[in-house]
Design an enzyme around this catalytic site. Structure first.
Site, PDB file in Angstrom:
ATOM      1  N   VAL A 154      -3.211   6.008   3.413  1.00  0.00           N
ATOM      2  CA  VAL A 154      -2.668   7.138   3.725  1.00  0.00           C
ATOM      3  C   VAL A 154      -3.620   8.391   4.359  1.00  0.00           C
ATOM      4  O   VAL A 154      -3.153   9.379   4.654  1.00  0.00           O
ATOM      5  CB  VAL A 154      -1.707   7.972   2.356  1.00  0.00           C
ATOM      6  CG1 VAL A 154      -0.304   7.136   2.121  1.00  0.00           C
ATOM      7  CG2 VAL A 154      -2.709   8.106   1.236  1.00  0.00           C
ATOM      8  N   TYR A 171       2.587  -2.427   3.005  1.00  0.00           N
ATOM      9  CA  TYR A 171       3.925  -2.242   1.961  1.00  0.00           C
ATOM     10  C   TYR A 171       5.073  -2.803   2.531  1.00  0.00           C
ATOM     11  O   TYR A 171       5.260  -3.844   3.008  1.00  0.00           O
ATOM     12  CB  TYR A 171       3.820  -0.759   1.902  1.00  0.00           C
ATOM     13  CG  TYR A 171       2.515  -0.051   1.748  1.00  0.00           C
ATOM     14  CD1 TYR A 171       1.875  -0.471   0.388  1.00  0.00           C
ATOM     15  CD2 TYR A 171       1.874   0.785   2.529  1.00  0.00           C
ATOM     16  CE1 TYR A 171       0.410  -0.181   0.182  1.00  0.00           C
ATOM     17  CE2 TYR A 171       0.587   1.232   2.352  1.00  0.00           C
ATOM     18  CZ  TYR A 171      -0.004   0.759   1.036  1.00  0.00           C
ATOM     19  OH  TYR A 171      -1.319   1.272   0.745  1.00  0.00           O
ATOM     20  N   LYS A 190      -8.423  -0.972  -1.333  1.00  0.00           N
ATOM     21  CA  LYS A 190      -7.901  -1.911  -2.250  1.00  0.00           C
ATOM     22  C   LYS A 190      -8.355  -3.191  -1.736  1.00  0.00           C
ATOM     23  O   LYS A 190      -8.178  -4.243  -2.508  1.00  0.00           O
ATOM     24  CB  LYS A 190      -6.191  -1.805  -2.276  1.00  0.00           C
ATOM     25  CG  LYS A 190      -5.732  -0.475  -2.785  1.00  0.00           C
ATOM     26  CD  LYS A 190      -4.120  -0.411  -2.499  1.00  0.00           C
ATOM     27  CE  LYS A 190      -3.670   1.009  -3.251  1.00  0.00           C
ATOM     28  NZ  LYS A 190      -2.333   1.109  -2.855  1.00  0.00           N
TER      29      LYS A 190
HETATM   30  N1  GLN Z   1      -4.808   6.742  -3.365  1.00  0.00           N
HETATM   31  C1  GLN Z   1      -3.524   6.584  -2.767  1.00  0.00           C
HETATM   32  C2  GLN Z   1      -2.549   6.562  -4.191  1.00  0.00           C
HETATM   33  O1  GLN Z   1      -2.945   6.394  -5.111  1.00  0.00           O
HETATM   34  C3  GLN Z   1      -3.512   5.713  -2.057  1.00  0.00           C
HETATM   35  C4  GLN Z   1      -2.159   5.173  -1.330  1.00  0.00           C
HETATM   36  C5  GLN Z   1      -2.260   4.770  -0.292  1.00  0.00           C
HETATM   37  O2  GLN Z   1      -3.145   4.858   0.729  1.00  0.00           O
HETATM   38  N2  GLN Z   1      -0.970   4.298   0.306  1.00  0.00           N
HETATM   39  O3  GLN Z   1      -1.449   7.244  -3.842  1.00  0.00           O
END
Ligand code: GLN
Length: 304
Positions: free
Chosen positions: A256, A238, A64
């Site tokens: 994640v 987050y 992101k």
């Molecule tokens: N690709 C993951 C999702 O869309 C990314 C989420 C993350 O890394 N927090 O859920």
């Protein structure tokens, strides 16, 4: 620095065994929770690694940062009509605020926000995912960086929640392109496989006023660099962004897959990776490694 990093690695290993590997994307559930790597890249170009720092892993939401950087380059300030700039205080995949706020995601680092950013890139590039992959390769100086097709397929198959966010934005007129195309672009970017070393080098422009690896190549302006770091501080972890900012005090972005990249502006970037996550979706051992790292950055207080 090398011995220092190895010591941090050894101390952070004591946190292995806590947390859980992400399993809502089944391809990620197979990761070994005992892995732990750390890499540092200084503004002078020095590289230091400890543990599993050269093993590629799924960068997930760390993508992101690159999505946002590219969209700010193509869309400039107009991007902020599509996505907000404040922490959501909600999990990264929450839909709760999106309806109330008429399809405008709180920030570019929650899933809905990154999907809106991906939509901008779908409008700007013929193959935005390959463009982003190529930018990652160039920034990291590693031409072998790939999109992991298995992770991509797994995310696509289990896309219900992200698809819900995308359709809601579409209904509110905040998605210009077809939902499927935007989601595929977003998932492809999240499915990039990079190592701690790759990520520390690739995001080093955030520590050096926008200069990419090696002298001379200006990737973004100093002002944009400062702003991206600010968004990482407020939204990169987050709903745990406040805790992390207090404990570590560095702009950072997690994913994640278990990776976290942190920036020491003016000095260096550091990436830690370990797959087991806490309830906010942030790696337990990687957070601890960064906390130890940040503590050691400060010079010791003078003797009383
Ligand atoms: N690709 C993951 C999702 O869309 C990314 C989420 C993350 O890394 N927090 O859920």
């Amino acid at each position: 620095m090398q011995r220092w990093l190895e010591d941090i690695h050894a101390r952070a290993r004591t946190r292995l065994g806590r947390g859980r590997v992400a399993d809502y994307i089944p391809a990620l559930a197979r990761q070994d929770p005992a892995r732990l790597g750390i890499a540092v890249y200084t503004n002078a170009g020095e590289r230091y690694v400890a543990g599993d720092a050269e093993t590629p892993f799924s960068i997930q939401s760390i993508a992101k940062v690159l999505l946002l950087t590219l969209a700010l380059r193509t869309h400039g300030e107009a991007l902020w009509q599509r996505v907000g700039l404040n922490p959501s205080g909600m999990p990264f995949n929450s839909l709760a605020l999106l309806e109330a706020e008429r399809g405008k995601p709180r920030n570019p680092f929650i899933n809905a926000g990154a999907i809106a950013v991906a939509d901008c890139l779908v409008s700007a590039f013929v193959t935005p995912d390959k463009h982003l992959r190529d930018v990652a390769r160039r920034l990291a100086g590693n031409a072998s960086i790939l999109i992991d097709d298995e992770v991509l397929a797994s995310e696509w198959q289990h896309r219900a929640r992200n698809a819900a966010a995308a359709y809601l934005m579409k209904a509110f007129g905040n998605l210009d392109n077809e939902v499927d195309e935007v989601l595929r672009t977003y998932f492809s970017c999240c499915a990039l496989a990079m190592s701690c070393r790759d990520l520390a080098i690739a995001l080093s422009f955030l520590a050096s006023d926008g200069h990419a690896r090696g002298p001379g190549e200006r990737f973004v302006s100093p002002g944009l660099t400062r702003r991206i770091n600010a968004i990482m501080t407020t939204c990169g972890m987050y709903d745990a962004a406040g805790d992390f900012a207090y404990r570590v005090g560095l702009p950072a972005k997690s994913g994640v897959g278990g990776g976290i990249v942190a920036v020491v502006p003016g000095r260096m970037t550091v990436c830690a990776w370990s797959p087991a996550l806490d309830d906010s979706g942030n790696s337990v051992a990687a957070q601890h490694a960064l906390e130890l790292f940040a503590e050691e950055l400060d010079p010791p207080p003078p003797d009383a």
